[in-house]
Design a protein around this motif. Sequence first.
Motif, mmCIF file in Angstrom:
data_model
loop_
_atom_site.group_PDB
_atom_site.id
_atom_site.type_symbol
_atom_site.label_atom_id
_atom_site.label_comp_id
_atom_site.label_asym_id
_atom_site.label_seq_id
_atom_site.Cartn_x
_atom_site.Cartn_y
_atom_site.Cartn_z
ATOM 1 N N THR A 694 -4.927 -35.999 -35.566
ATOM 2 C CA THR A 694 -4.597 -34.585 -35.802
ATOM 3 C C THR A 694 -3.095 -34.413 -35.681
ATOM 4 O O THR A 694 -2.429 -35.145 -34.934
ATOM 5 C CB THR A 694 -5.299 -33.672 -34.786
ATOM 6 O OG1 THR A 694 -4.916 -34.051 -33.454
ATOM 7 C CG2 THR A 694 -6.814 -33.743 -34.920
ATOM 8 N N SER A 696 0.661 -32.133 -37.521
ATOM 9 C CA SER A 696 1.264 -31.341 -38.590
ATOM 10 C C SER A 696 2.679 -31.817 -38.834
ATOM 11 O O SER A 696 3.324 -32.376 -37.928
ATOM 12 C CB SER A 696 1.260 -29.853 -38.230
ATOM 13 O OG SER A 696 1.911 -29.644 -36.982
ATOM 14 N N TYR A 698 6.465 -30.779 -41.179
ATOM 15 C CA TYR A 698 7.233 -29.822 -41.967
ATOM 16 C C TYR A 698 8.472 -30.541 -42.481
ATOM 17 O O TYR A 698 9.182 -31.214 -41.720
ATOM 18 C CB TYR A 698 7.635 -28.625 -41.110
ATOM 19 C CG TYR A 698 8.685 -27.755 -41.757
ATOM 20 C CD1 TYR A 698 8.367 -26.911 -42.827
ATOM 21 C CD2 TYR A 698 10.000 -27.795 -41.309
ATOM 22 C CE1 TYR A 698 9.343 -26.122 -43.423
ATOM 23 C CE2 TYR A 698 10.975 -27.004 -41.895
ATOM 24 C CZ TYR A 698 10.656 -26.165 -42.958
ATOM 25 O OH TYR A 698 11.620 -25.395 -43.563
ATOM 26 N N GLY A 709 -0.962 -30.285 -42.775
ATOM 27 C CA GLY A 709 -1.772 -30.407 -41.573
ATOM 28 C C GLY A 709 -2.779 -31.528 -41.723
ATOM 29 O O GLY A 709 -3.391 -31.693 -42.780
ATOM 30 N N ASN A 711 -6.178 -33.259 -40.042
ATOM 31 C CA ASN A 711 -7.304 -33.127 -39.108
ATOM 32 C C ASN A 711 -8.312 -34.214 -39.473
ATOM 33 O O ASN A 711 -9.162 -34.028 -40.345
ATOM 34 C CB ASN A 711 -7.925 -31.746 -39.201
ATOM 35 C CG ASN A 711 -8.977 -31.526 -38.124
ATOM 36 O OD1 ASN A 711 -9.241 -32.414 -37.315
ATOM 37 N ND2 ASN A 711 -9.571 -30.343 -38.130
ATOM 38 N N HIS A 718 0.856 -27.008 -47.362
ATOM 39 C CA HIS A 718 1.347 -25.621 -47.418
ATOM 40 C C HIS A 718 2.725 -25.655 -48.054
ATOM 41 O O HIS A 718 3.685 -26.171 -47.452
ATOM 42 C CB HIS A 718 1.427 -25.033 -45.997
ATOM 43 C CG HIS A 718 0.100 -24.998 -45.299
ATOM 44 N ND1 HIS A 718 -0.738 -23.924 -45.359
ATOM 45 C CD2 HIS A 718 -0.540 -25.933 -44.537
ATOM 46 C CE1 HIS A 718 -1.832 -24.172 -44.655
ATOM 47 N NE2 HIS A 718 -1.728 -25.403 -44.138
ATOM 48 N N TRP A 725 4.049 -21.501 -41.117
ATOM 49 C CA TRP A 725 2.770 -22.136 -40.782
ATOM 50 C C TRP A 725 2.958 -23.226 -39.720
ATOM 51 O O TRP A 725 2.191 -23.321 -38.765
ATOM 52 C CB TRP A 725 2.166 -22.745 -42.046
ATOM 53 C CG TRP A 725 0.870 -23.476 -41.743
ATOM 54 C CD1 TRP A 725 -0.369 -22.931 -41.701
ATOM 55 C CD2 TRP A 725 0.727 -24.860 -41.426
ATOM 56 N NE1 TRP A 725 -1.296 -23.872 -41.374
ATOM 57 C CE2 TRP A 725 -0.638 -25.092 -41.186
ATOM 58 C CE3 TRP A 725 1.633 -25.923 -41.301
ATOM 59 C CZ2 TRP A 725 -1.134 -26.339 -40.845
ATOM 60 C CZ3 TRP A 725 1.132 -27.165 -40.962
ATOM 61 C CH2 TRP A 725 -0.232 -27.371 -40.731
ATOM 62 N N TYR A 726 3.985 -24.014 -39.903
ATOM 63 C CA TYR A 726 4.217 -25.109 -38.943
ATOM 64 C C TYR A 726 4.496 -24.548 -37.554
ATOM 65 O O TYR A 726 3.953 -25.015 -36.547
ATOM 66 C CB TYR A 726 5.380 -25.993 -39.405
ATOM 67 C CG TYR A 726 5.684 -27.120 -38.436
ATOM 68 C CD1 TYR A 726 4.965 -28.313 -38.483
ATOM 69 C CD2 TYR A 726 6.694 -26.997 -37.475
ATOM 70 C CE1 TYR A 726 5.230 -29.346 -37.602
ATOM 71 C CE2 TYR A 726 6.970 -28.025 -36.590
ATOM 72 C CZ TYR A 726 6.239 -29.192 -36.654
ATOM 73 O OH TYR A 726 6.499 -30.217 -35.772
ATOM 74 N N ASP A 727 5.373 -23.517 -37.489
ATOM 75 C CA ASP A 727 5.726 -22.952 -36.190
ATOM 76 C C ASP A 727 4.529 -22.322 -35.497
ATOM 77 O O ASP A 727 4.516 -22.169 -34.266
ATOM 78 C CB ASP A 727 6.840 -21.920 -36.343
ATOM 79 C CG ASP A 727 8.166 -22.551 -36.762
ATOM 80 O OD1 ASP A 727 8.303 -23.795 -36.569
ATOM 81 O OD2 ASP A 727 9.044 -21.839 -37.285
ATOM 82 N N SER A 728 3.525 -21.940 -36.272
ATOM 83 C CA SER A 728 2.356 -21.292 -35.672
ATOM 84 C C SER A 728 1.353 -22.288 -35.099
ATOM 85 O O SER A 728 0.397 -21.883 -34.438
ATOM 86 C CB SER A 728 1.657 -20.416 -36.737
ATOM 87 O OG SER A 728 1.086 -21.236 -37.758
ATOM 88 N N GLN A 729 1.554 -23.578 -35.335
ATOM 89 C CA GLN A 729 0.608 -24.578 -34.846
ATOM 90 C C GLN A 729 0.805 -24.815 -33.337
ATOM 91 O O GLN A 729 1.925 -24.795 -32.829
ATOM 92 C CB GLN A 729 0.787 -25.897 -35.600
ATOM 93 C CG GLN A 729 0.559 -25.770 -37.103
ATOM 94 C CD GLN A 729 -0.789 -25.163 -37.433
ATOM 95 O OE1 GLN A 729 -1.838 -25.682 -37.035
ATOM 96 N NE2 GLN A 729 -0.758 -24.040 -38.142
ATOM 97 N N ASP A 731 1.082 -26.544 -29.602
ATOM 98 C CA ASP A 731 1.617 -27.817 -29.110
ATOM 99 C C ASP A 731 0.468 -28.794 -28.842
ATOM 100 O O ASP A 731 -0.666 -28.404 -28.524
ATOM 101 C CB ASP A 731 2.410 -27.604 -27.827
ATOM 102 C CG ASP A 731 3.703 -26.830 -28.080
ATOM 103 O OD1 ASP A 731 4.199 -26.878 -29.226
ATOM 104 O OD2 ASP A 731 4.192 -26.182 -27.130
#
Length: 733
Positions: A694, A696, A698, A709, A711, A718, A725-729, A731
């Motif tokens: 898993t 991500s 950018y 992403g 999984n 994206h 989107w990346y910043d919202s993943q 840690d």
Amino acid sequence: MSRIPPRWRLWGRRIALGVVGLYAVYLIAGNLFLNTPIGEWTANRKPEKFHIEWGPGVTWWPGRVTVWDVKLGGQAGRTRWAVQADKASGRVAILPLLHKEVRVPDVTASGVTGDVDTVGARRPPPVARPGGWILNFQRIRSDSIRGGRYAGLVLEGDGRAEVGFYKQLRGGALELMPSTAHFDRARLSVGKQELLSEGRIDAHFAIARHTRAQASGIRKLVLTDASLELQGKVAALRTGVDAAGKMSFATVPGQGTANAKIGFARGTITPGSTLRWHMPITGKDVSGHARAGALDVGLDAGRDLHVTARSPAQADNPLSLDADLVVRGTQIPLQDPRSLLPRSSGHVVGRWQFSSLRWLGAFFTDATWLSLDGAGLVDADLRVVDGRVAVGSRVSVPEVEATAHVMGNRIRGRARAEGRLDGGKDGEPLPSLELVMERFNIAADDAPDRPYVDGRDLRLSMQTVKPFRREQLKQADAMQRVREALKARLTFSNAHVPDLRAHNRYLPQQHLRFDGGSGTLSGDLTLDGAGDVGTGSVRIGASNARMHVAGLALRGNIDVDTPLRRADLTGHSFNIDGTRVGLTGISFTEPSGESRSGWWARIQLERARMDWDRPISIDARANVTMKDVGFLLSLFSKQREYPKWVYKMIDSGQAQVGANIRWKGETLVLDRVVASNQRYDLKARLKLRGKSRTGSLYAKWGLLSCAVGVNNGQRDFHLVRAQQWYDSQPDLR
């Protein structure tokens, strides 16, 4: 001339007839007693303690007896004895028998032999009770003693002796009266090994009267006075060394000489006692070459005991000895012979073959993680002060089997060793040992028969810095004392690792492992007294190694240089700040089959912590300079799945990369990965756990950006609002 009255003559005849009759009765009864089972039955009432047998016997006068084929025996404690004589004649005093005393003023025996053995079953001594019979043999002599045996020691020759003893039964007193023994043409042997031939022996001995409560066993020597004079030819020593280095000994009859005049008085060697023993030494070494030499032993007693032993070194004889020791006083500690050591001082210089050198490691280091074993020569120069090896002593071993256990690995090889005693601040000797293994191998402790490293020129230096004695192991802080007592340094370089897959036992093999290739291993480690690494470095190098990293197959050159600094006292946790990993000439293949070559990277770890326990775990911040980011992109997706502009980043030059690395068990985490140069930026996070993948990624190149992403087997690209989107993943954990 007066006439004797008839009545007197009648009484005279009656008395004469009565005397003759009594004498006839004695002759009949006495000789019947000697020559029928009645006599032996009477004498052998307790045959387990004492028994006697004889053949024909005769007595011509009351108290006078002569018997032939005499056999006596008995047991006291664990000592079983037996005496045989061809003939014995003696006189028994009659009147003392009325007072329960068997007094024998004189016994003469001929053709005498004797045997003494020690048996396993101990016969308990009798309980002391009053009223026991007294055996008082004042003089037993023989001019024809053939010999005797004590256990395996056999004495033969022409001997004569005169002995007297006093013993009261029922646990009463015992005394050995002043006695003598003399042998001409004496021969001493043990089995087939002759110790003395053509010898002359003169001995005097006596034991003062005492009860068992006053002195038993070896304590009887405190009441003993004795002297021994001995001259004769003694055996030479023949030595041999087999292919395993084990030494054998045998004697060669009659090539040496012995002269002794030794006195013993109530537990002490009397002044003026001397001993001179010359023993030639012959034999062959492992290569079959003949060796020759001699050993001379001397003893002189004055106010002190002076002991010397010399076997001069010769070009063709590796065995030599030069010992000169003075023992204060002349008292012999019969109960504890080891107490002679604190009274002994001098020097011992020599060279000798030992069948086992296991004692050497304990003597110089007392380190449980190091053992020395096998047969070998020892070249020693020891200074002895009050029974202890003193400062300035040294020991050299040309070849010994050495084994060290370090960090779960067994290091083993044939080594040469140099040991010495240095002086501490307070003058107490501090042992040190230097080992050099010309060839060695390393294997895991749990797989000692499968070594995975072969090397040359390993060096181990050990120095005791604080005195430590075994009795201190019972103290609460014993382990800390052990660690502080000894310091060691272990170094080797460019040892050959035939198969790099041997390192996989320490790696999370699902995501990081070697698939083949060979390499080298170097180490420079400092160890404490418990054998744990304090500081040092380990370096692994490999050319054309094959590796599996996060699903990618790599081939190329690897150089890992890891500095170690222990982070705790009880575990195997290390600070490895400054670790450098060099990857050059790397080619790797994606799961889709696409491959690249000529890639390289230089990695340096900061704030790095490693736990050595298998498998290794690492938590670190990595700074990486790499040729391009192609390897990072391949961790997330196949090249054909990215937008075409993404892989143009690969041709945009080398990148500086920072990342957090966590590796524990089968989990590998790359977090907060930031890669950039003047033309692009890349961020990523990736977690591999078992078969799970898993994370991500950018990437930004000018106005273009992309995120993906991962999984497990699913990939989600994206291309719009990629950074948001990346910043919202979340840690990774």
